[in-house]
Write a protein that holds these residues in place. Structure first.
Motif, mmCIF file in Angstrom:
data_model
loop_
_atom_site.group_PDB
_atom_site.id
_atom_site.type_symbol
_atom_site.label_atom_id
_atom_site.label_comp_id
_atom_site.label_asym_id
_atom_site.label_seq_id
_atom_site.Cartn_x
_atom_site.Cartn_y
_atom_site.Cartn_z
ATOM 1 N N UNK A 28 117.876 -59.815 78.613
ATOM 2 C CA UNK A 28 118.275 -59.054 79.790
ATOM 3 C C UNK A 28 117.135 -58.098 80.091
ATOM 4 N N UNK A 29 116.251 -58.497 80.976
ATOM 5 C CA UNK A 29 115.042 -57.720 81.259
ATOM 6 C C UNK A 29 115.170 -56.996 82.596
ATOM 7 N N UNK A 30 114.123 -56.243 82.919
ATOM 8 C CA UNK A 30 114.037 -55.649 84.244
ATOM 9 C C UNK A 30 114.743 -54.331 84.436
ATOM 10 N N UNK A 31 115.122 -53.656 83.347
ATOM 11 C CA UNK A 31 115.751 -52.356 83.506
ATOM 12 C C UNK A 31 117.038 -52.394 84.303
ATOM 13 N N UNK A 32 117.904 -53.373 84.040
ATOM 14 C CA UNK A 32 119.130 -53.555 84.810
ATOM 15 C C UNK A 32 120.330 -52.802 84.242
ATOM 16 N N UNK A 33 120.101 -51.916 83.281
ATOM 17 C CA UNK A 33 121.172 -51.121 82.688
ATOM 18 C C UNK A 33 122.245 -52.012 82.073
ATOM 19 N N UNK A 34 121.770 -53.014 81.329
ATOM 20 C CA UNK A 34 122.649 -53.943 80.638
ATOM 21 C C UNK A 34 122.475 -53.763 79.132
ATOM 22 N N UNK A 35 123.427 -54.232 78.337
ATOM 23 C CA UNK A 35 123.255 -54.144 76.885
ATOM 24 C C UNK A 35 121.965 -54.841 76.433
ATOM 25 N N UNK A 36 121.262 -54.212 75.488
ATOM 26 C CA UNK A 36 120.029 -54.764 74.916
ATOM 27 C C UNK A 36 118.965 -55.015 75.985
ATOM 28 N N UNK A 37 118.939 -54.174 77.001
ATOM 29 C CA UNK A 37 117.974 -54.357 78.093
ATOM 30 C C UNK A 37 116.560 -54.044 77.628
#
Length: 220
Positions: A28-37
């Protein structure tokens, strides 16, 4: 039986997945405010560390075509994983994304399995996707996934039977229940994040290995 593991954040975890024979690794990349980002740059570093034959997957919850394509160009995954809610990204948008991507990049569409209507959604998306990921959404996390909760596997089985798109089953799968899930759904693959993790950002190598072994033994 394809084994897909999310969300990796370190090269050591990439190696642990490789040692366990994992087929797909996701971020989960791109600074999307997701777990383990992680950042796009970190994602590319991890992808460069993957051995030949391991596919890379990058998740996005963006709902507009141009930002999604920019993300795909920056991270350069083998599989672009579209995770917005199903009503936030239309079939035509998915088609546009797929046609704009390089031929070497597949599109995986996440579907929240909520009932029989999920089968109809999958049938409409069938012509424009390379993969489906059947998952369980939660209000705690944006998009579809990372809930750690299972869903009705009989609906997932109906999606597999009604469509030609290879389906990866996710949603609360663990080394303890993945064999039952494989037998119930007969998917092309299985996915795990929550129940193969040692923490939000690190994998548990023994759980990953046990998950892969249980899934493949059940498929045989």
């Amino acid at each position: 039986m394809i084994v897909q593991i999310y969300s990796l954040t370190t090269v050591d975890d990439v190696q642990a997945c490789a040692d366990a024979g994992v087929d797909h690794v996701g971020v989960a990349a791109g600074g999307q405010d997701l777990p383990a980002s992680i950042s796009n740059e970190q994602a590319r570093t991890l992808f460069e560390a993957t051995p030949d034959g391991m596919a890379t997957v990058a998740l996005t919850v963006e709902t507009e075509v141009d930002p999604i394509l920019t993300y795909a160009e920056d991270v350069d995954p083998d599989i672009l994983h579209l995770c917005p809610d199903v009503d936030a990204l239309t079939v035509d948008q998915v088609r546009e994304i797929r046609e704009a991507l390089p031929a070497s990049t597949d599109v995986m569409r996440a579907l929240d399995v909520v009932g029989e209507e999920t089968v109809g959604v999958a049938e409409r998306l069938d012509p424009v996707c390379d993969w489906f990921l059947l998952d369980t959404a939660t209000d705690a996390v944006e998009g579809i996934g990372a809930s750690g909760e299972t869903h009705d596997w009989s609906v997932s089985r109906r999606v597999v039977e009604a469509t030609g798109t290879p389906t990866i089953l996710a949603g609360g799968l663990s080394p303890d229940n993945v064999a039952d899930a494989v037998r119930a759904v007969r998917p092309a693959g299985v996915d795990s994040y929550t129940h193969t993790s040692a923490s939000e950002a690190r994998k548990d190598p023994e759980k990953v290995r046990a998950f892969a072994e249980a899934a493949r033994n059940a498929a045989e």
